[in-house]
Write a protein that holds these residues in place. Structure first.
Motif, short mmCIF file in Angstrom:
data_model
loop_
_atom_site.label_atom_id
_atom_site.label_comp_id
_atom_site.label_asym_id
_atom_site.label_seq_id
_atom_site.Cartn_x
_atom_site.Cartn_y
_atom_site.Cartn_z
N CYS A 61 0.86 -1.19 0.00
CA CYS A 61 0.00 0.00 0.00
C CYS A 61 0.89 1.23 0.00
N SER A 62 0.97 1.91 -1.13
CA SER A 62 1.85 3.07 -1.25
C SER A 62 1.27 4.31 -0.59
N SER A 63 -0.08 4.38 -0.48
CA SER A 63 -0.70 5.52 0.20
C SER A 63 -2.13 5.19 0.56
N LEU A 64 -2.64 5.97 1.50
CA LEU A 64 -4.07 5.98 1.78
C LEU A 64 -4.56 7.41 1.57
N CYS A 65 -5.62 7.56 0.80
CA CYS A 65 -6.18 8.87 0.49
C CYS A 65 -7.67 8.86 0.84
N ARG A 66 -8.18 9.80 1.60
CA ARG A 66 -7.39 10.93 2.01
C ARG A 66 -7.70 11.29 3.45
N GLY A 67 -6.75 11.98 4.08
CA GLY A 67 -6.98 12.70 5.31
C GLY A 67 -7.00 14.18 4.98
N GLY A 68 -6.96 14.99 6.03
CA GLY A 68 -6.96 16.44 5.83
C GLY A 68 -8.32 17.06 6.01
N TRP A 69 -8.64 18.01 5.11
CA TRP A 69 -9.92 18.71 5.12
C TRP A 69 -10.16 19.37 6.49
N PHE A 70 -9.13 20.04 6.98
CA PHE A 70 -9.15 20.56 8.34
C PHE A 70 -10.02 21.79 8.57
N PRO A 71 -10.05 22.80 7.69
CA PRO A 71 -10.82 24.01 8.00
C PRO A 71 -12.32 23.73 8.08
N ALA A 72 -12.97 24.36 9.04
CA ALA A 72 -14.42 24.23 9.19
C ALA A 72 -14.94 25.47 9.90
N ALA A 73 -16.24 25.70 9.77
CA ALA A 73 -16.83 26.94 10.27
C ALA A 73 -16.95 26.98 11.79
N THR A 74 -17.08 25.81 12.44
CA THR A 74 -17.28 25.79 13.88
C THR A 74 -16.24 24.92 14.56
N ARG A 75 -16.06 25.15 15.84
CA ARG A 75 -15.11 24.36 16.62
C ARG A 75 -15.52 22.88 16.62
N ALA A 76 -16.83 22.62 16.72
CA ALA A 76 -17.30 21.23 16.72
C ALA A 76 -16.98 20.53 15.40
N GLU A 77 -17.17 21.23 14.29
CA GLU A 77 -16.85 20.63 12.99
C GLU A 77 -15.36 20.36 12.87
N ARG A 78 -14.55 21.29 13.35
CA ARG A 78 -13.10 21.09 13.28
C ARG A 78 -12.69 19.88 14.12
N ALA A 79 -13.29 19.74 15.28
CA ALA A 79 -12.99 18.60 16.14
C ALA A 79 -13.40 17.29 15.47
N ALA A 80 -14.54 17.29 14.79
CA ALA A 80 -15.00 16.08 14.09
C ALA A 80 -14.02 15.70 12.98
N ARG A 81 -13.48 16.68 12.33
CA ARG A 81 -12.52 16.40 11.25
C ARG A 81 -11.20 15.88 11.80
N ILE A 82 -10.80 16.38 12.96
CA ILE A 82 -9.61 15.85 13.61
C ILE A 82 -9.83 14.38 13.96
N ASP A 83 -11.01 14.08 14.49
CA ASP A 83 -11.32 12.69 14.83
C ASP A 83 -11.30 11.79 13.59
N ASP A 84 -11.83 12.29 12.47
CA ASP A 84 -11.81 11.50 11.25
C ASP A 84 -10.38 11.25 10.78
N ASN A 85 -9.52 12.23 10.92
CA ASN A 85 -8.11 12.04 10.56
C ASN A 85 -7.44 11.02 11.46
N ARG A 86 -7.82 10.99 12.72
CA ARG A 86 -7.27 9.97 13.62
C ARG A 86 -7.70 8.57 13.19
N ARG A 87 -8.94 8.46 12.74
CA ARG A 87 -9.38 7.16 12.20
C ARG A 87 -8.60 6.80 10.94
#
Length: 292
Positions: A61-87
């Motif tokens: 497996c040369s890569s997994l795509c994708r993580g990122g997508w960090f910017p979001a309008a609210t703190r809760a959305e940003r936290a959810a995206r951090i959690d998705d990146n951890r997964r």
């Protein structure tokens, strides 16, 4: 002398309508040693099953795509995206992926500077998880035409400067020829990236561009100096796989094995070192868009 495909990897985007099982089997038939996996196809297969399929096929497996997508309008959305990146980090570790590709995301409003700060904060938040799991994060700069809807990181210079601020071997840069070929400073920037380059992707820029997102061409159908860029990436110290990542409806509508065969042919003709090619043969016609 037999052709050398030892560094070639099929990014699943190139055979969009293949399942992960299809893509693994297609790589095995063609003698391609690696695959770049997309998370939607991974979710369909299941992480444990996917890891088993890769092992059974002897495919890396040369890569997994994708993580990122960090910017979001609210703190809760940003936290959810951090959690998705951890997964995503956990998934990358399970697959033994060389890199988790970070497509960093657009601004949720007009404040692009704030969005770029959110990207840096997001990477900082997930870096301890990446270190714990032995996963490398690859910041992929996209062409400036994607700044509004896909990523506020739009140049190789910006990406490597961001990676340097972390001063960690677990943060690097993904160089995609489609996104960086136009930059007058690209060769100097590739040299600056050096061993921070953690993945290299190829396709081609068709003229005229048939579609902003889904208009990438097969290598040799466009204007990018692909071998020259690959030579520069190698000279800077990159020794990893070279992924072919193409978004193009006409290519997606071709039989998958035909796509893979053409991909191998064009990789050897336009990307691989000269000594790794097959003897010259009749060239397969160009593919530009779904109307051809």
């Amino acid at each position: 002398m037999p052709a050398d495909l030892s560094r070639l990897s099929l990014n699943q985007a190139t055979t969009r309508y293949w399942t992960l099982r299809d893509a693994i089997d297609g790589c095995a038939r063609a003698g391609i040693p690696a695959i770049g996996v997309w998370r939607d196809r991974l979710a369909e297969a299941g992480v444990a099953a996917a890891a088993r399929m890769l092992r059974d096929a002897g495919l890396h497996c040369s890569s997994l795509c994708r993580g990122g997508w960090f910017p979001a309008a609210t703190r809760a959305e940003r936290a959810a995206r951090i959690d998705d990146n951890r997964r995503a980090i956990e998934e990358a570790a399970a697959l033994g992926a060389d890199v988790l590709v970070l497509v960093c995301g657009p601004a949720p409003d007009r404040d692009i500077r704030a969005a770029r700060a959110m990207v840096e904060e997001g990477i900082a938040a997930i870096l301890p998880d990446a270190i714990d799991h032995g996963v490398t994060l690859g910041i992929e700069p996209l062409h400036p035409m994607f700044a509004a809807d896909r990523s506020v990181i739009t140049s190789l210079g910006e990406a490597v400067a961001l990676a340097e601020r972390f001063d960690s071997p677990r943060v690097g840069v993904v160089i995609d020829a489609y996104h960086v070929w136009w930059d007058a400073g690209v060769y100097d920037l590739i040299q600056r990236c050096g061993r921070r380059t953690v993945a290299y992707h190829v396709s081609d820029w068709i003229v005229p561009l048939p579609d902003v997102l889904n208009g990438r061409g097969m290598m040799g159908d466009g204007v990018i100096e692909l071998r020259s860029l690959r030579e520069a990436v190698d000279a800077a110290g990159y020794r990893g796989f070279i992924e072919v990542e193409i978004f193009n409806e006409a290519i997606w509508n071709m039989p998958g094995d035909q796509v893979v065969s053409l991909m191998c042919e064009r990789y050897l003709e336009h990307v691989a070192p000269i000594q790794d090619q097959y003897p010259s043969k009749k060239r397969t016609p160009a593919i530009k868009d779904a109307s051809h």
